[in-house]
Design a protein around this motif. Sequence first.
Motif, PDB file in Angstrom:
ATOM      1  N   CYS A  86       0.724  -0.972   0.163  1.00  0.00           N
ATOM      2  CA  CYS A  86       0.013   0.000   0.040  1.00  0.00           C
ATOM      3  C   CYS A  86       0.867   1.216   0.170  1.00  0.00           C
ATOM      4  O   CYS A  86       0.690   2.342   0.634  1.00  0.00           O
ATOM      5  N   PHE A  88       2.157   4.834  -1.628  1.00  0.00           N
ATOM      6  CA  PHE A  88       1.650   5.768  -2.496  1.00  0.00           C
ATOM      7  C   PHE A  88       2.064   5.919  -3.893  1.00  0.00           C
ATOM      8  O   PHE A  88       3.116   6.311  -3.848  1.00  0.00           O
ATOM      9  N   PRO A  89       1.271   5.380  -4.848  1.00  0.00           N
ATOM     10  CA  PRO A  89       2.102   5.452  -6.157  1.00  0.00           C
ATOM     11  C   PRO A  89       2.377   6.692  -6.652  1.00  0.00           C
ATOM     12  O   PRO A  89       3.370   6.705  -7.620  1.00  0.00           O
ATOM     13  N   HIS A  90       2.096   7.889  -6.272  1.00  0.00           N
ATOM     14  CA  HIS A  90       2.320   9.088  -6.781  1.00  0.00           C
ATOM     15  C   HIS A  90       3.666   9.704  -6.103  1.00  0.00           C
ATOM     16  O   HIS A  90       3.972  10.868  -6.601  1.00  0.00           O
ATOM     17  N   TYR A  99       5.780  10.524   4.752  1.00  0.00           N
ATOM     18  CA  TYR A  99       4.543  10.884   4.789  1.00  0.00           C
ATOM     19  C   TYR A  99       3.769  10.850   6.162  1.00  0.00           C
ATOM     20  O   TYR A  99       3.227  11.877   6.701  1.00  0.00           O
ATOM     21  N   ASN A 131       6.743   2.236  -7.794  1.00  0.00           N
ATOM     22  CA  ASN A 131       5.952   1.158  -8.861  1.00  0.00           C
ATOM     23  C   ASN A 131       7.053   0.283  -9.290  1.00  0.00           C
ATOM     24  O   ASN A 131       6.588  -0.799  -9.568  1.00  0.00           O
TER      25      ASN A 131
ATOM     26  N   ASP B 119      -7.062   1.796  -4.758  1.00  0.00           N
ATOM     27  CA  ASP B 119      -7.079   0.975  -3.606  1.00  0.00           C
ATOM     28  C   ASP B 119      -7.327   1.573  -2.222  1.00  0.00           C
ATOM     29  O   ASP B 119      -6.867   2.507  -1.855  1.00  0.00           O
ATOM     30  N   LEU B 122      -5.256   2.256   0.535  1.00  0.00           N
ATOM     31  CA  LEU B 122      -4.020   3.413   0.499  1.00  0.00           C
ATOM     32  C   LEU B 122      -4.899   4.678   1.454  1.00  0.00           C
ATOM     33  O   LEU B 122      -3.923   5.326   2.190  1.00  0.00           O
ATOM     34  N   ASP B 135      -6.955  15.898   4.968  1.00  0.00           N
ATOM     35  CA  ASP B 135      -5.602  15.708   4.496  1.00  0.00           C
ATOM     36  C   ASP B 135      -5.372  14.524   3.556  1.00  0.00           C
ATOM     37  O   ASP B 135      -4.764  14.636   2.137  1.00  0.00           O
ATOM     38  N   THR B 136      -6.140  13.557   3.849  1.00  0.00           N
ATOM     39  CA  THR B 136      -6.255  12.272   2.767  1.00  0.00           C
ATOM     40  C   THR B 136      -6.930  12.704   1.424  1.00  0.00           C
ATOM     41  O   THR B 136      -6.153  12.241   0.514  1.00  0.00           O
ATOM     42  N   SER B 139      -3.957  14.781  -0.216  1.00  0.00           N
ATOM     43  CA  SER B 139      -2.632  14.392  -0.185  1.00  0.00           C
ATOM     44  C   SER B 139      -2.746  13.063  -1.093  1.00  0.00           C
ATOM     45  O   SER B 139      -1.708  12.546  -1.562  1.00  0.00           O
ATOM     46  N   ILE B 140      -3.837  12.289  -1.021  1.00  0.00           N
ATOM     47  CA  ILE B 140      -3.878  10.815  -1.772  1.00  0.00           C
ATOM     48  C   ILE B 140      -4.970  10.936  -2.757  1.00  0.00           C
ATOM     49  O   ILE B 140      -4.710  10.708  -4.076  1.00  0.00           O
ATOM     50  N   PRO B 143      -4.523  13.648  -5.824  1.00  0.00           N
ATOM     51  CA  PRO B 143      -3.398  13.318  -6.837  1.00  0.00           C
ATOM     52  C   PRO B 143      -3.562  12.065  -7.474  1.00  0.00           C
ATOM     53  O   PRO B 143      -3.465  11.966  -8.747  1.00  0.00           O
ATOM     54  N   LEU B 144      -4.108  11.107  -6.855  1.00  0.00           N
ATOM     55  CA  LEU B 144      -4.617   9.812  -7.607  1.00  0.00           C
ATOM     56  C   LEU B 144      -5.970   9.969  -8.480  1.00  0.00           C
ATOM     57  O   LEU B 144      -6.105   8.804  -9.336  1.00  0.00           O
ATOM     58  N   ARG B 226       4.277   8.855 -15.228  1.00  0.00           N
ATOM     59  CA  ARG B 226       4.700   9.116 -14.051  1.00  0.00           C
ATOM     60  C   ARG B 226       4.345   8.130 -12.966  1.00  0.00           C
ATOM     61  O   ARG B 226       5.176   7.738 -12.099  1.00  0.00           O
ATOM     62  N   ASN B 227       3.306   7.752 -13.246  1.00  0.00           N
ATOM     63  CA  ASN B 227       2.678   6.483 -12.078  1.00  0.00           C
ATOM     64  C   ASN B 227       3.179   5.230 -12.451  1.00  0.00           C
ATOM     65  O   ASN B 227       2.736   4.178 -12.086  1.00  0.00           O
TER      66      ASN B 227
END
Lengths: 351, 227
Positions: A86, A88-90, A99, A131, B119, B122, B135-136, B139-140, B143-144, B226-227
């Motif tokens: 898990c 964070f992929p970015h 983090y 990744n 997912d 995450l 925040d999640t 920050s998560i 961007p995703l 990028r990913n």
Amino acid sequence: MDLRMEVRKSFGAFNLQTDFSVSGEQLGVFGQSGSGKSTLVGLLAGLSTPEEGEIFLDGDCLFSSRRGISVPPQLRRVAIVFQQPCLFPHLSVESNLLYGFRRCAAKHRSIDLAALVSVLKLSPLLKRGVNNLSGGEKQRVALGRAILANPRLLLMDEPLSALDDALKFQIIHYLKSASEQFGIPYLFISHSLLEIRLMTEQVLAVAGGRIVGQSTPEELARERMGQSQVGYINLLKVDALRKMGGLQVYRWGESELFISAGDDSATAMFELSSRDIILFKKHPEAISARNLLKCTVVDTFPSGNKVGVELKCGSETLVAEVVMQAADDLAIQARNEIYAVIKASSFRRLG
Amino acid sequence: MLSLTNADHEAIALSLKVAMSATLLSLPLGFVFAYLMTFCRFRGKVLLEVLVNLPLTLPPVVIGYLLLISLGRNGWLSPLLEPLGIRLIFTWKAAVLASAVVGFPLLVRSIRIAMESIDYQLVQASRTLGASRLDTLFSIILPLSRAGIIAGSSLMFARSLGEFGATIMVAGSIPGVTQTIPLAIYEYSGSPADESAALSLCLVAIAISVLVLLFHEFLSAKLARRN
């Protein structure tokens, strides 16, 4: 770390009901799939809410239905290392690691990134994306990320299940050494008794949403020996000595062991099933098995329809398993001398 | 040969302004709606989902009419708007509103698809590492969801450029004020002498749409790398 959990939570027909108190730094939760282990993790971390009950960690109330308290996950300081890493992929490896650290109150930032990176051997990976990392690298980053958040409890929810055997034992080393070095107590959750034995000092057994036992991993392993398809697994830490006749010779306590799965790496860990040990009352003549150990019976214990025999070979301990009839024939009693015979091919290398 | 008059230039500029404004105005709301639909459980969620998606199935003229009777001088919302001095009907802002309503489901859908592919562990990992819900989100989840935000914005922008039915109902077709490319083409199509002018604007509309789609592809590919 002191944990008290008295909660009830239902999902459809499944009902988790626990009431336990446990203290220690390396705790385990053992149970088969669907027994309620992951539900327990979610409740502890605040990712789900019990219908009723109380959760106390080191004397602080994390949840109390009676007093209307439910501390949100971000304030509990209970981090999780999941089965899947898990990450964070970015974010890069370094940003993943930082983090939790960046969100940790300054007074709790006691762990240094450089020290952690050194323990987990992550420095060549820091600037990389996550990744393209291998499974083991990803799990090390996930562990480092959780530790840097400086949690007061680290939950490891089957963190080794997605890894192959060789990698598993490398990661166990990191999980244990990093947590010990940085003083983070953990609750290790697994359906593998072997992993529980390698990782924990005290274990809660879970089945059908209930805590069905609280013991040391060793006691649990002996208790389950009779039901297990592989018997009791002896864990032998050995030092390589020399090669002989296509076999590797190892030093195990005061004895020498001939092992066919060995190599010449200095130290190694092998597993040996209690079912692969044959006991003789007297010294057997001319046998094909390469290992003949003179032992003393320390104790016997019943396990299902079998009898476990605890043996002392010099300073080392070995557990063998025989059926009731064999125990009678051998007249096994504490302090008796007995001979254990083991084939060189019965050992399986860990890691 | 591409021949564009001053009025055509104004129609092009207005189309771009309306499409851009509708997209930018809808983006924050679309993101919040997509988040609510993906990560939250609440009473009336199905009803909200139906309401958000309704413009996809309703004829645009119906949407335009409903906006007209809501925002007009004697509309349901006029007691709220008039004291504030807000007049929307037959202004370019009405065209923005019409485009926003018609394109909104496309935007929400794209962002939601991106959010659903995240997912959930995450999100849980982020919370247990000390991040609050907000925040999640920033920050998560944000961007995703970028690929979905870009795809949704491109779709909405393109849909807004082509919006006709609802726009003509609430904004009319006033050259230089509310006449967008589709409305100008419609005006030209009534007279055989204006055929080349209509065709020129068609080519401009095609060129803008192709550019939008190329931009979308470029950004999506960049994100994927990028990913």
